[in-house]
Motif scaffolding. Structure first.
Motif, PDB file in Angstrom:
ATOM      1  N   THR A 238      -2.316 -25.937  12.350  1.00  0.00           N
ATOM      2  CA  THR A 238      -2.918 -25.360  11.177  1.00  0.00           C
ATOM      3  C   THR A 238      -3.970 -24.571  11.302  1.00  0.00           C
ATOM      4  O   THR A 238      -4.855 -25.443  11.777  1.00  0.00           O
ATOM      5  CB  THR A 238      -3.081 -26.946  10.230  1.00  0.00           C
ATOM      6  N   ALA A 239      -4.247 -23.661  10.523  1.00  0.00           N
ATOM      7  CA  ALA A 239      -5.539 -22.911  10.495  1.00  0.00           C
ATOM      8  C   ALA A 239      -6.080 -23.137   9.200  1.00  0.00           C
ATOM      9  O   ALA A 239      -5.198 -22.825   8.052  1.00  0.00           O
ATOM     10  CB  ALA A 239      -5.266 -21.338  10.836  1.00  0.00           C
ATOM     11  N   ALA A 240      -7.164 -23.597   9.062  1.00  0.00           N
ATOM     12  CA  ALA A 240      -7.900 -23.844   7.622  1.00  0.00           C
ATOM     13  C   ALA A 240      -9.214 -23.648   7.772  1.00  0.00           C
ATOM     14  O   ALA A 240      -9.928 -23.571   8.781  1.00  0.00           O
ATOM     15  CB  ALA A 240      -7.611 -25.097   7.209  1.00  0.00           C
ATOM     16  N   GLY A 241     -10.075 -23.346   6.449  1.00  0.00           N
ATOM     17  CA  GLY A 241     -11.465 -23.015   6.142  1.00  0.00           C
ATOM     18  C   GLY A 241     -11.499 -22.663   5.014  1.00  0.00           C
ATOM     19  O   GLY A 241     -10.831 -22.755   4.113  1.00  0.00           O
TER      20      GLY A 241
ATOM     21  N   SER B  80      -6.182 -26.979  13.901  1.00  0.00           N
ATOM     22  CA  SER B  80      -5.753 -28.377  14.299  1.00  0.00           C
ATOM     23  C   SER B  80      -4.364 -28.393  14.634  1.00  0.00           C
ATOM     24  O   SER B  80      -3.518 -27.568  14.345  1.00  0.00           O
ATOM     25  CB  SER B  80      -5.921 -29.446  12.956  1.00  0.00           C
ATOM     26  N   GLY B  81      -4.011 -29.250  15.711  1.00  0.00           N
ATOM     27  CA  GLY B  81      -2.729 -29.318  16.188  1.00  0.00           C
ATOM     28  C   GLY B  81      -2.808 -28.930  17.477  1.00  0.00           C
ATOM     29  O   GLY B  81      -3.266 -27.690  17.612  1.00  0.00           O
TER      30      GLY B  81
ATOM     31  N   THR C  53      -0.218 -23.699   7.613  1.00  0.00           N
ATOM     32  CA  THR C  53       0.596 -24.257   8.677  1.00  0.00           C
ATOM     33  C   THR C  53       1.831 -23.730   9.190  1.00  0.00           C
ATOM     34  O   THR C  53       2.589 -23.190   8.291  1.00  0.00           O
ATOM     35  CB  THR C  53       0.877 -25.761   8.174  1.00  0.00           C
ATOM     36  N   ILE C  54       1.775 -23.569  10.410  1.00  0.00           N
ATOM     37  CA  ILE C  54       3.283 -23.396  11.206  1.00  0.00           C
ATOM     38  C   ILE C  54       4.119 -24.376  11.758  1.00  0.00           C
ATOM     39  O   ILE C  54       3.613 -25.404  12.468  1.00  0.00           O
ATOM     40  CB  ILE C  54       2.495 -22.337  12.449  1.00  0.00           C
ATOM     41  N   ASP C  55       5.318 -24.276  11.631  1.00  0.00           N
ATOM     42  CA  ASP C  55       6.452 -25.370  11.889  1.00  0.00           C
ATOM     43  C   ASP C  55       6.647 -24.791  13.431  1.00  0.00           C
ATOM     44  O   ASP C  55       7.321 -23.932  13.719  1.00  0.00           O
ATOM     45  CB  ASP C  55       7.641 -25.467  11.314  1.00  0.00           C
TER      46      ASP C  55
ATOM     47  N   ALA D 248      -9.254 -28.315   8.074  1.00  0.00           N
ATOM     48  CA  ALA D 248      -8.076 -28.260   9.159  1.00  0.00           C
ATOM     49  C   ALA D 248      -7.389 -29.477   9.211  1.00  0.00           C
ATOM     50  O   ALA D 248      -6.016 -29.484   9.331  1.00  0.00           O
ATOM     51  CB  ALA D 248      -8.435 -27.365  10.411  1.00  0.00           C
ATOM     52  N   TYR D 249      -8.225 -30.648   9.801  1.00  0.00           N
ATOM     53  CA  TYR D 249      -7.621 -31.948  10.201  1.00  0.00           C
ATOM     54  C   TYR D 249      -6.460 -32.443   9.200  1.00  0.00           C
ATOM     55  O   TYR D 249      -5.732 -32.812   9.211  1.00  0.00           O
ATOM     56  CB  TYR D 249      -8.871 -32.783  10.650  1.00  0.00           C
ATOM     57  N   GLU D 250      -7.298 -32.568   7.902  1.00  0.00           N
ATOM     58  CA  GLU D 250      -6.680 -33.185   6.775  1.00  0.00           C
ATOM     59  C   GLU D 250      -5.410 -32.341   6.385  1.00  0.00           C
ATOM     60  O   GLU D 250      -4.307 -32.856   6.040  1.00  0.00           O
ATOM     61  CB  GLU D 250      -7.541 -33.323   5.744  1.00  0.00           C
ATOM     62  N   SER D 251      -5.579 -30.888   6.637  1.00  0.00           N
ATOM     63  CA  SER D 251      -4.495 -30.122   5.943  1.00  0.00           C
ATOM     64  C   SER D 251      -3.398 -30.401   7.036  1.00  0.00           C
ATOM     65  O   SER D 251      -2.199 -30.345   6.715  1.00  0.00           O
ATOM     66  CB  SER D 251      -4.968 -28.698   5.808  1.00  0.00           C
TER      67      SER D 251
END
Length: 287
Positions: free
Chosen positions: A31-34, A21-22, A105-107, A206-209
């Motif tokens: 953000t990569a998430a799963g 996301s992002g 998450t990456i800044d 991913a969206y919420e994180s």
């Protein structure tokens, strides 16, 4: 007397479904998430997820559409109690059926400020390393360390197909060829369609994180009480207690501006000492 040989049962197969996301050129963070789960856990999740989709009157879930009331969810009012109930049910299905969630998450501005020169030196299939690719490989590495012991099952990474997916998969497969140790925990890296149930679960996390991480980067002192309830439900279930009290099922990591100066020094030293990861130095004849 010899006993007949009995073949041992193969270890259970596990799949990591991941999404990003992002947008790197529009947003502060990516953000990569799963989730990583066994075949049985994914099957149980899919049954629960399909039942909620049926009640929502939608064929599939996409977080941006759901929370904005668009496309498949245009018939729902995002401000209504019914919508809030559905959001909680979707989150609860993930929490109950998929107990191992990970997000990284990456800044983005900090990444570019500190890591641009380092990544230019790195040997990559596409001659660059995007923040989203970095986040994906960071999640895969963390899961390999925490969930995939050498004697246990190996995983398939299923990455939602979209912008940058091919580039990220090329990077991961390149790391395999280089012999990066953590990649031995995986048997395959593949793309999956957005319509798959695993991709939908990863999309929600991913969206919420991403939303939560972006707010933390903008407001570092913000507390748990100010966190979105949907993220609380995804991370800690219906009790929504702070993660410090236990019960968290999402491992949420950040790479903010504070991390990158040390990373820049560490990766520069690493590239100096490991030629196989580094491009040849630029010369006047190099285009």
């Amino acid at each position: 007397m010899t006993r007949p040989h009995t073949a041992s049962a193969p270890p259970p197969h596990v799949t990591l479904c991941l999404d990003v996301s992002g947008k790197e050129h529009q947003h502060r963070a990516v953000t990569a998430a799963g989730y990583i789960a066994s075949d049985a856990q994914w099957a149980s999740f899919e049954r629960a997820w399909r039942a909620i989709l049926a009640d929502a009157g939608a064929a599939e879930f996409h977080a941006t559409d759901f929370f904005s009331g668009q496309r498949a969810f245009a018939h729902l009012d995002p401000r209504s109690a019914a919508h809030r109930t559905l959001a909680a049910r979707f989150a609860r299905a993930c929490y109950d059926q998929l107990p191992n969630g990970f997000a990284y998450t990456i800044d983005v501005p900090a990444f570019h400020a500190w890591m641009t020169e380092v990544t230019r030196r790195m040997r990559t299939p596409t001659s660059r390393l995007r923040p989203s690719t970095w986040a994906i490989s960071a999640v895969c590495n963390r899961i390999a360390q925490r969930c995939l012991p050498r004697t246990g099952p190996k995983a398939t990474l299923s990455l939602e197909d979209g912008d940058g997916t091919g580039e990220a998969l090329a990077w991961l497969r390149y790391l395999v060829r280089l012999g990066e140790p953590w990649t031995a925990a995986y048997v395959a890296f593949e793309a999956i369609p957005k319509a798959s149930m695993g991709a939908q679960a990863a999309d929600y996390l991913a969206y919420e994180s991403w939303r939560e991480a972006t707010r933390v980067l903008d407001e570092p002192g913000r507390g748990w009480d100010d966190t979105r309830e949907t993220f609380k439900m995804l991370a800690t279930g219906p009790a929504m207690r702070p993660p410090s009290e236990g019960g968290a099922r999402v491992d949420l990591q950040y790479a903010s501006a504070d991390h990158f100066p040390e990373w820049e020094r560490g990766f520069t030293k690493f590239l100096d000492e490991n030629a196989r990861y580094s491009r040849a130095p630029m010369t006047p004849d190099t285009p």
